[in-house]
Design a protein around this motif. Structure first.
Motif, mmCIF file in Angstrom:
data_model
loop_
_atom_site.group_PDB
_atom_site.id
_atom_site.type_symbol
_atom_site.label_atom_id
_atom_site.label_comp_id
_atom_site.label_asym_id
_atom_site.label_seq_id
_atom_site.Cartn_x
_atom_site.Cartn_y
_atom_site.Cartn_z
ATOM 1 N N SER A 1 0.893 -1.198 0.021
ATOM 2 C CA SER A 1 0.159 0.196 -0.136
ATOM 3 C C SER A 1 0.938 1.232 -0.044
ATOM 4 O O SER A 1 2.233 0.987 0.087
ATOM 5 C CB SER A 1 -0.924 -0.085 1.311
ATOM 6 O OG SER A 1 -0.177 -0.182 2.333
ATOM 7 N N ASN A 2 0.019 2.331 -0.050
ATOM 8 C CA ASN A 2 1.037 3.679 -0.075
ATOM 9 C C ASN A 2 1.803 4.003 1.373
ATOM 10 O O ASN A 2 1.696 3.179 2.369
ATOM 11 C CB ASN A 2 0.018 4.820 -0.494
ATOM 12 C CG ASN A 2 -1.194 4.863 0.426
ATOM 13 O OD1 ASN A 2 -1.121 4.430 1.661
ATOM 14 N ND2 ASN A 2 -1.877 5.782 0.032
ATOM 15 N N SER B 1 8.464 -2.583 -8.681
ATOM 16 C CA SER B 1 8.213 -1.898 -7.433
ATOM 17 C C SER B 1 9.201 -2.314 -6.429
ATOM 18 O O SER B 1 9.166 -1.512 -5.330
ATOM 19 C CB SER B 1 6.710 -1.837 -7.002
ATOM 20 O OG SER B 1 6.596 -3.055 -6.414
ATOM 21 N N ILE C 1 4.994 -1.074 -2.881
ATOM 22 C CA ILE C 1 4.359 -0.155 -3.613
ATOM 23 C C ILE C 1 4.350 1.369 -2.942
ATOM 24 O O ILE C 1 4.231 2.234 -4.068
ATOM 25 C CB ILE C 1 2.614 -0.630 -3.587
ATOM 26 C CG1 ILE C 1 2.540 -1.906 -4.360
ATOM 27 C CG2 ILE C 1 1.927 0.529 -3.816
ATOM 28 C CD1 ILE C 1 2.505 -1.779 -5.866
ATOM 29 N N TYR C 2 4.696 1.323 -1.901
ATOM 30 C CA TYR C 2 4.906 2.623 -1.301
ATOM 31 C C TYR C 2 6.019 3.569 -1.944
ATOM 32 O O TYR C 2 5.888 4.775 -2.128
ATOM 33 C CB TYR C 2 5.184 2.920 0.361
ATOM 34 C CG TYR C 2 6.221 2.044 0.534
ATOM 35 C CD1 TYR C 2 7.652 2.425 0.759
ATOM 36 C CD2 TYR C 2 6.060 0.554 0.872
ATOM 37 C CE1 TYR C 2 8.735 1.612 0.974
ATOM 38 C CE2 TYR C 2 7.171 0.014 1.123
ATOM 39 C CZ TYR C 2 8.616 0.537 1.391
ATOM 40 O OH TYR C 2 9.525 -0.514 1.827
ATOM 41 N N ASN D 1 4.287 4.559 -5.283
ATOM 42 C CA ASN D 1 2.868 5.145 -5.681
ATOM 43 C C ASN D 1 2.875 6.528 -6.223
ATOM 44 O O ASN D 1 1.710 6.450 -7.021
ATOM 45 C CB ASN D 1 2.518 5.170 -4.325
ATOM 46 C CG ASN D 1 0.759 5.132 -4.173
ATOM 47 O OD1 ASN D 1 0.358 4.349 -4.540
ATOM 48 N ND2 ASN D 1 0.299 6.170 -3.703
ATOM 49 N N ASP D 2 3.736 7.223 -6.219
ATOM 50 C CA ASP D 2 3.564 8.693 -7.094
ATOM 51 C C ASP D 2 3.493 8.332 -8.552
ATOM 52 O O ASP D 2 2.707 9.061 -9.173
ATOM 53 C CB ASP D 2 4.608 9.469 -6.793
ATOM 54 C CG ASP D 2 4.951 9.968 -5.477
ATOM 55 O OD1 ASP D 2 3.911 9.922 -4.717
ATOM 56 O OD2 ASP D 2 5.975 10.556 -5.094
ATOM 57 N N LEU E 1 2.776 5.078 -9.880
ATOM 58 C CA LEU E 1 1.444 4.188 -9.939
ATOM 59 C C LEU E 1 -0.047 5.189 -10.189
ATOM 60 O O LEU E 1 -0.447 4.477 -11.065
ATOM 61 C CB LEU E 1 1.641 3.334 -8.602
ATOM 62 C CG LEU E 1 0.611 2.128 -8.721
ATOM 63 C CD1 LEU E 1 1.486 1.056 -9.639
ATOM 64 C CD2 LEU E 1 0.597 1.675 -7.460
ATOM 65 N N ILE E 2 -0.134 6.082 -9.407
ATOM 66 C CA ILE E 2 -1.254 6.571 -9.556
ATOM 67 C C ILE E 2 -1.295 7.413 -10.906
ATOM 68 O O ILE E 2 -2.181 7.928 -11.327
ATOM 69 C CB ILE E 2 -1.530 7.642 -8.313
ATOM 70 C CG1 ILE E 2 -0.385 8.570 -8.129
ATOM 71 C CG2 ILE E 2 -1.802 6.942 -7.282
ATOM 72 C CD1 ILE E 2 -0.755 9.648 -7.157
ATOM 73 N N THR F 1 -5.434 7.586 -4.714
ATOM 74 C CA THR F 1 -4.412 7.568 -3.457
ATOM 75 C C THR F 1 -3.549 6.317 -3.769
ATOM 76 O O THR F 1 -2.301 6.399 -3.793
ATOM 77 C CB THR F 1 -4.726 7.359 -1.821
ATOM 78 O OG1 THR F 1 -5.819 6.179 -2.063
ATOM 79 C CG2 THR F 1 -5.753 8.431 -1.462
ATOM 80 N N THR F 2 -3.927 5.397 -4.499
ATOM 81 C CA THR F 2 -3.220 4.381 -5.047
ATOM 82 C C THR F 2 -4.076 3.369 -5.884
ATOM 83 O O THR F 2 -5.074 3.786 -6.286
ATOM 84 C CB THR F 2 -2.660 3.418 -3.869
ATOM 85 O OG1 THR F 2 -1.626 2.683 -4.393
ATOM 86 C CG2 THR F 2 -3.859 2.675 -3.245
ATOM 87 N N LYS G 1 -4.822 -0.783 -6.723
ATOM 88 C CA LYS G 1 -4.872 -1.999 -6.634
ATOM 89 C C LYS G 1 -5.535 -2.829 -7.530
ATOM 90 O O LYS G 1 -6.053 -2.557 -8.599
ATOM 91 C CB LYS G 1 -5.501 -2.240 -5.064
ATOM 92 C CG LYS G 1 -7.145 -1.910 -5.236
ATOM 93 C CD LYS G 1 -7.740 -2.151 -3.869
ATOM 94 C CE LYS G 1 -9.502 -1.917 -3.991
ATOM 95 N NZ LYS G 1 -10.013 -2.164 -2.642
#
Lengths: 163, 273
Positions: free
Chosen positions: A113-114, B52, B56-57, B60-61, B63-64, B90-91, B93
């Motif tokens: 997750s983020n 990644s 993912i964190y 994430n920038d 990814l979105i 925000t993300t 999935k």
């Protein structure tokens, strides 16, 4: 003479058993402490640098190089599983059923997750394993010490009976 | 899958598409191939995991924004299920489709016309125009290398890591001896600071897409720095119909139009003012 020797051996054997039991409790506490330390370091690396999971894992392993660390062995297996795309099941023989479930949840959820959600999750796991570390430490002091004393006394008793 | 890997290693593959439960398709410069293998969700998850770093964190920038980048300038376009906080994404999935775009270095692809862009130490700001997949990025990379190796201090604003293939800030593709790279930063954030701090003679950036990015390119040239950029369009006629993109046609002194036919990188037209 032979009886005295046999009694002495029984005494030493029982005391060694006590040492092993005490070490088992100490190892349990150390493992919980290592998990908490790793999660705490990971939380900071993710929060401030967004360090990728496997890099943070490698750094932790490198920092503990040369030390006997069960958790580093678990992390090495984790890295290998990720690299090969195979499912990962941590070797949690020392942990309680509850700790085992939490550790499995940690590995299953990390990195998916983020930043905000990841850091929140890590705070939870950090708190859980710090709490577990304190419990295991207290358990090691209480039960580990008790079993060591009992086994030593048992050894002395056996020595007296046999001799 | 082994055949795909071998083809990628031979440099023949431009694009690989994985859609959960559907056959894998592979694009070469010549044609589209359908592979006798249905991509599984696990294949897609593993590819996303590798790209990644299983974090993912950390990505994430991008990814979105619909993509991930991998070493060597490989870009993974993704689609899946968005997660919002009610207003903003925000993300993402449940990623279900991937397109892996594999960059190529084609040295010499600008040789035929580069003298029109750089002569006597003077650089003409150049806009490369083409529809997606026609070789804009490959040509820009080659133009960067040639200008840089000719002694021009060059700055690449590589928002999507495709131009330079930067890994930990260092280009993995040959972009010339006098090139600096800012990677992973939106170009409209990067250009102002870097013009001041790096003092480049030439700025190169890929895929101008919004009015703000067009303004950025115009500002760069106004500041006296030459610019190589690219934009998606069938040709200059399509650009002239857009209020946003029309100013580019006046500001850039060289406009190169590419076509994907018969193969990517084919120069359709060069206009020099």
């Amino acid at each position: 003479m032979l009886r005295v020797l046999a009694g002495g051996l029984l005494c030493v054997g029982a005391a060694a058993g006590g040492v092993l039991i005490r070490r088992h409790y100490n190892d349990k506490a150390a493992l919980a402490g290592e998990i908490a330390a790793f999660i705490s370091a990971l939380k900071n690396k993710i929060k401030f640098l967004k360090t990728p999971l496997l890099d943070a894992t490698s750094e932790f392993i490198a920092q503990n190089e040369g030390k006997k660390s069960r958790f580093c062995d678990i992390l090495k297996s984790f890295k290998e599983a990720k690299a090969s795309g195979k499912p990962f099941q941590p070797d949690t023989g020392l942990l309680s059923a509850e700790d085992k479930t939490e550790l499995e949840n940690f590995f299953a959820s990390i990195g998916k997750s983020n930043v905000e959600i990841t850091v929140e999750n890590l705070k939870y796991f950090e708190s859980y394993f710090l709490n577990s570390f304190e419990k295991r430490k207290e358990e090691a002091k209480r039960l580990g010490g008790m079993y060591f004393k009992l086994m030593t006394l048992l050894g002395i008793a056996l020595m007296i009976i046999v001799a | 899958m082994g055949k795909i890997s071998r083809a990628v290693e031979l440099g023949a593959v431009c694009e690989v598409r994985l859609r959960a439960g559907k056959p894998v398709t592979v694009m070469t410069a010549e044609k589209r191939h359908v592979v006798d293998y249905h991509a599984q969700k696990d294949d897609i998850d593993f590819a996303v995991g590798v790209a990644s770093g299983f974090s993912i964190y950390a990505v994430n920038d991008t990814l979105i924004k619909g993509f991930l980048h991998f070493s060597g300038g490989i870009r993974l376009g993704i689609t899946g299920e968005g997660v919002t906080d009610g207003e903003t994404l925000t993300t993402v999935k449940h990623i279900s489709s991937l397109v892996l775009r594999i960059p190529h270095e084609i040295k010499g692809s600008a040789d035929a016309f580069f003298h029109k862009i750089l002569s006597g130490g003077q650089i003409k700001s150049t806009l490369v125009v083409s529809p997606p997949g026609a070789g804009k990025t490959t040509l820009l990379r080659e133009m960067a290398r040639k200008a840089s190796d000719a002694g021009i201090d060059t700055l690449i604003l590589d928002e999507r890591f495709e131009l330079s293939g930067a890994v930990e800030g260092v280009p993995t593709m040959d972009v010339g001896a006098n090139t600096d790279v800012v990677s992973g930063v939106p170009k409209i954030i990067a250009y102002e600071n870097t013009i001041r701090s790096m003092n480049p003679r030439l700025i190169i950036t890929d895929e101008l897409f919004s009015a703000r990015e067009v303004t950025m390119a115009l500002d760069t040239m106004r500041a006296g720095v030459a610019c190589f950029a690219s934009v998606h369009a069938e040709g200059t006629a399509a650009l002239s119909e857009s209020e946003v993109f029309r100013p580019l046609l006046k500001a850039f002194t060289c406009i190169i139009t590419l076509t994907g036919r018969p193969k990517p990188g084919t120069v359709k037209e060069i206009k020099v003012c």
